[in-house]
Scaffold this motif. Sequence first.
Motif, PDB file in Angstrom:
ATOM      1  N   GLU A  63       6.085   6.764 -11.688  1.00 54.44           N
ATOM      2  CA  GLU A  63       6.556   7.295 -10.412  1.00 54.44           C
ATOM      3  C   GLU A  63       7.458   6.273  -9.712  1.00 54.44           C
ATOM      4  O   GLU A  63       7.422   5.081 -10.009  1.00 54.44           O
ATOM      5  CB  GLU A  63       5.389   7.627  -9.490  1.00 54.44           C
ATOM      6  N   TYR A  64       8.235   6.779  -8.751  1.00 58.06           N
ATOM      7  CA  TYR A  64       8.992   5.889  -7.871  1.00 58.06           C
ATOM      8  C   TYR A  64       9.058   6.513  -6.488  1.00 58.06           C
ATOM      9  O   TYR A  64       8.851   7.727  -6.317  1.00 58.06           O
ATOM     10  CB  TYR A  64      10.405   5.645  -8.411  1.00 58.06           C
ATOM     11  N   ALA A  65       9.337   5.695  -5.497  1.00 66.35           N
ATOM     12  CA  ALA A  65       9.553   6.183  -4.135  1.00 66.35           C
ATOM     13  C   ALA A  65      10.465   5.216  -3.412  1.00 66.35           C
ATOM     14  O   ALA A  65      10.391   3.999  -3.608  1.00 66.35           O
ATOM     15  CB  ALA A  65       8.227   6.329  -3.390  1.00 66.35           C
ATOM     16  N   THR A  66      11.324   5.763  -2.571  1.00 66.96           N
ATOM     17  CA  THR A  66      12.163   4.962  -1.686  1.00 66.96           C
ATOM     18  C   THR A  66      11.694   5.217  -0.264  1.00 66.96           C
ATOM     19  O   THR A  66      11.609   6.381   0.164  1.00 66.96           O
ATOM     20  CB  THR A  66      13.643   5.343  -1.835  1.00 66.96           C
ATOM     21  N   VAL A  67      11.368   4.160   0.460  1.00 68.97           N
ATOM     22  CA  VAL A  67      10.774   4.316   1.784  1.00 68.97           C
ATOM     23  C   VAL A  67      11.623   3.638   2.851  1.00 68.97           C
ATOM     24  O   VAL A  67      12.288   2.628   2.604  1.00 68.97           O
ATOM     25  CB  VAL A  67       9.332   3.760   1.830  1.00 68.97           C
ATOM     26  N   ASP A  68      11.548   4.213   4.050  1.00 69.40           N
ATOM     27  CA  ASP A  68      12.236   3.697   5.229  1.00 69.40           C
ATOM     28  C   ASP A  68      11.240   2.841   6.011  1.00 69.40           C
ATOM     29  O   ASP A  68      10.154   3.317   6.357  1.00 69.40           O
ATOM     30  CB  ASP A  68      12.719   4.875   6.080  1.00 69.40           C
ATOM     31  N   PRO A  69      11.569   1.571   6.302  1.00 67.26           N
ATOM     32  CA  PRO A  69      10.617   0.717   7.033  1.00 67.26           C
ATOM     33  C   PRO A  69      10.284   1.225   8.432  1.00 67.26           C
ATOM     34  O   PRO A  69       9.283   0.792   9.019  1.00 67.26           O
ATOM     35  CB  PRO A  69      11.334  -0.641   7.086  1.00 67.26           C
ATOM     36  N   LEU A  70      11.083   2.146   8.972  1.00 65.44           N
ATOM     37  CA  LEU A  70      10.764   2.731  10.267  1.00 65.44           C
ATOM     38  C   LEU A  70       9.663   3.778  10.156  1.00 65.44           C
ATOM     39  O   LEU A  70       9.034   4.128  11.162  1.00 65.44           O
ATOM     40  CB  LEU A  70      12.019   3.362  10.876  1.00 65.44           C
ATOM     41  N   LEU A  71       9.417   4.272   8.940  1.00 68.18           N
ATOM     42  CA  LEU A  71       8.414   5.309   8.729  1.00 68.18           C
ATOM     43  C   LEU A  71       7.205   4.835   7.934  1.00 68.18           C
ATOM     44  O   LEU A  71       6.113   5.382   8.085  1.00 68.18           O
ATOM     45  CB  LEU A  71       9.045   6.501   7.998  1.00 68.18           C
ATOM     46  N   VAL A  72       7.391   3.839   7.061  1.00 68.48           N
ATOM     47  CA  VAL A  72       6.325   3.390   6.158  1.00 68.48           C
ATOM     48  C   VAL A  72       6.176   1.881   6.251  1.00 68.48           C
ATOM     49  O   VAL A  72       7.166   1.142   6.201  1.00 68.48           O
ATOM     50  CB  VAL A  72       6.653   3.801   4.694  1.00 68.48           C
ATOM     51  N   ASP A  73       4.928   1.429   6.395  1.00 61.35           N
ATOM     52  CA  ASP A  73       4.656  -0.004   6.525  1.00 61.35           C
ATOM     53  C   ASP A  73       4.477  -0.693   5.177  1.00 61.35           C
ATOM     54  O   ASP A  73       4.928  -1.826   4.981  1.00 61.35           O
ATOM     55  CB  ASP A  73       3.381  -0.215   7.362  1.00 61.35           C
ATOM     56  N   LEU A  74       3.804   0.001   4.248  1.00 63.24           N
ATOM     57  CA  LEU A  74       3.423  -0.620   2.980  1.00 63.24           C
ATOM     58  C   LEU A  74       3.660   0.353   1.834  1.00 63.24           C
ATOM     59  O   LEU A  74       3.458   1.561   1.982  1.00 63.24           O
ATOM     60  CB  LEU A  74       1.944  -1.021   3.007  1.00 63.24           C
ATOM     61  N   ILE A  75       4.043  -0.181   0.692  1.00 61.58           N
ATOM     62  CA  ILE A  75       4.180   0.636  -0.516  1.00 61.58           C
ATOM     63  C   ILE A  75       3.691  -0.188  -1.697  1.00 61.58           C
ATOM     64  O   ILE A  75       3.979  -1.387  -1.791  1.00 61.58           O
ATOM     65  CB  ILE A  75       5.640   1.102  -0.732  1.00 61.58           C
ATOM     66  N   GLY A  76       2.911   0.434  -2.580  1.00 60.70           N
ATOM     67  CA  GLY A  76       2.334  -0.343  -3.671  1.00 60.70           C
ATOM     68  C   GLY A  76       2.002   0.480  -4.895  1.00 60.70           C
ATOM     69  O   GLY A  76       2.064   1.720  -4.901  1.00 60.70           O
ATOM     70  N   THR A  77       1.639  -0.218  -5.944  1.00 64.48           N
ATOM     71  CA  THR A  77       1.217   0.396  -7.198  1.00 64.48           C
ATOM     72  C   THR A  77       0.323  -0.588  -7.930  1.00 64.48           C
ATOM     73  O   THR A  77       0.345  -1.795  -7.640  1.00 64.48           O
ATOM     74  CB  THR A  77       2.434   0.768  -8.079  1.00 64.48           C
ATOM     75  N   ASP A  78      -0.487  -0.103  -8.852  1.00 66.35           N
ATOM     76  CA  ASP A  78      -1.289  -1.005  -9.695  1.00 66.35           C
ATOM     77  C   ASP A  78      -1.543  -0.329 -11.031  1.00 66.35           C
ATOM     78  O   ASP A  78      -0.819   0.569 -11.433  1.00 66.35           O
ATOM     79  CB  ASP A  78      -2.579  -1.448  -8.990  1.00 66.35           C
ATOM     80  N   GLU A  79      -2.539  -0.775 -11.765  1.00 72.31           N
ATOM     81  CA  GLU A  79      -2.861  -0.287 -13.114  1.00 72.31           C
ATOM     82  C   GLU A  79      -1.727  -0.580 -14.096  1.00 72.31           C
ATOM     83  O   GLU A  79      -1.586   0.103 -15.111  1.00 72.31           O
ATOM     84  CB  GLU A  79      -3.178   1.211 -13.106  1.00 72.31           C
ATOM     85  N   ALA A  80      -0.930  -1.588 -13.817  1.00 71.69           N
ATOM     86  CA  ALA A  80       0.162  -1.958 -14.719  1.00 71.69           C
ATOM     87  C   ALA A  80      -0.329  -3.054 -15.662  1.00 71.69           C
ATOM     88  O   ALA A  80      -0.623  -4.162 -15.232  1.00 71.69           O
ATOM     89  CB  ALA A  80       1.366  -2.458 -13.924  1.00 71.69           C
ATOM     90  N   THR A  81      -0.433  -2.743 -16.932  1.00 75.13           N
ATOM     91  CA  THR A  81      -0.772  -3.767 -17.925  1.00 75.13           C
ATOM     92  C   THR A  81       0.505  -4.132 -18.679  1.00 75.13           C
ATOM     93  O   THR A  81       1.087  -5.185 -18.464  1.00 75.13           O
ATOM     94  CB  THR A  81      -1.866  -3.266 -18.885  1.00 75.13           C
ATOM     95  N   THR A  82       0.969  -3.233 -19.544  1.00 68.45           N
ATOM     96  CA  THR A  82       2.253  -3.463 -20.216  1.00 68.45           C
ATOM     97  C   THR A  82       3.413  -2.906 -19.399  1.00 68.45           C
ATOM     98  O   THR A  82       4.570  -3.066 -19.788  1.00 68.45           O
ATOM     99  CB  THR A  82       2.252  -2.822 -21.615  1.00 68.45           C
ATOM    100  N   CYS A  83       3.134  -2.233 -18.285  1.00 62.65           N
ATOM    101  CA  CYS A  83       4.166  -1.693 -17.403  1.00 62.65           C
ATOM    102  C   CYS A  83       4.693  -2.778 -16.462  1.00 62.65           C
ATOM    103  O   CYS A  83       4.122  -3.866 -16.361  1.00 62.65           O
ATOM    104  CB  CYS A  83       3.621  -0.527 -16.588  1.00 62.65           C
TER     105      CYS A  83
END
Length: 343
Positions: free
Chosen positions: A67-87
């Motif tokens: 997945e991907y997302a593009t966020v505006d700092p005026l609307l979203v404070d934090l963005i993250g992902t995990d479960e990446a081993t070989t990713c």
Amino acid sequence: MIFVAGVPFESNSSYQGNCDLVALMEHPKLVSASLSFKAIPEKKYSTSDASSDELTKSKHVYLFQREYATVDPLLVDLIGTDEATTCVGVVIRNRDNGMTSVAHMDSPKIVDLGLSQMLSKLVDCKHDSDMDVHLIGGFEEISYKNTEQTGSEGNPEQVDHSFPLCAKIIEALGKSAVKFHIQNLFVLGHNTRKDTAGNTLPIFSGILVETRTGTVTPATFDQTTRCPDEMVRRIRISASFSDTRWRNKLLETYDTRTDRFIIAPCSWSIHLVHMSSFLQKLPDSEILRTCSTSPFAEAPDFIHNQRRQWDYLIQHPYWKETFRMGEPRIFTRAVNGEWIMVE
């Protein structure tokens, strides 16, 4: 076009093959950045944990694999992902306006189109914006130095997923007309440790980005913070491989302008449902061997999450029951920060 410490990057011609990645891995500025990142304590987020107050009280966006997302700092404070081993977690932030795009890339095949998707809301038509880039994830399944020396030959039992992915990302950044300032290259050898049995593992498998400052920290999340629509989004990862609409693309997840999750539809076949029934009967050890690119590196809840996906597919064999009339699933953010599905 790649920059390091404000200077255009020039690859070292003494290397063969994936020379840009190898040279960047050994660049003094990026080695120093990796050592600094390695020293940052990993944050673990759960709504049942008081330490997650930063996440639960903030507007955040979570991403699953591919997945991907593009966020505006005026609307979203934090963005993250995990479960990446070989990713690899890819963070691209526009220096001028703070707009931030994050992707969880899992294959070299999605890099070119994926990068275009990420840049579509970050770069103006002149391509003259400066972008800060962080690449975090993957680990040294096979020494990249040995890969350089021996090529693709070697132990047939060893399959290297991380190196080709990292190399492709660097190649795509280097070929682009956009100015990419690499701030962190915490991948491969920099992100590798060994367990007591000598198996190599990633040091960090997740990240969290503070959108207003661009600060990136190591992070992991649990089931309560991987939302919304966790099961459907997990299933899309597997289903998208046979869905031609998503061939070589990142999965669309979030609408930047409205701050809503719009889970674009993805079909799954009866074959995938039958396969789920078969896999559900396997013992845990066989599931790890069959379903993971890095069975020694997976998180403790990996098998549990796999079985939950298969249960959902068995109970919902027809994808149009989930994506009614082939329409996306839409979630809006409530006042308390929770996501509510729009019927």
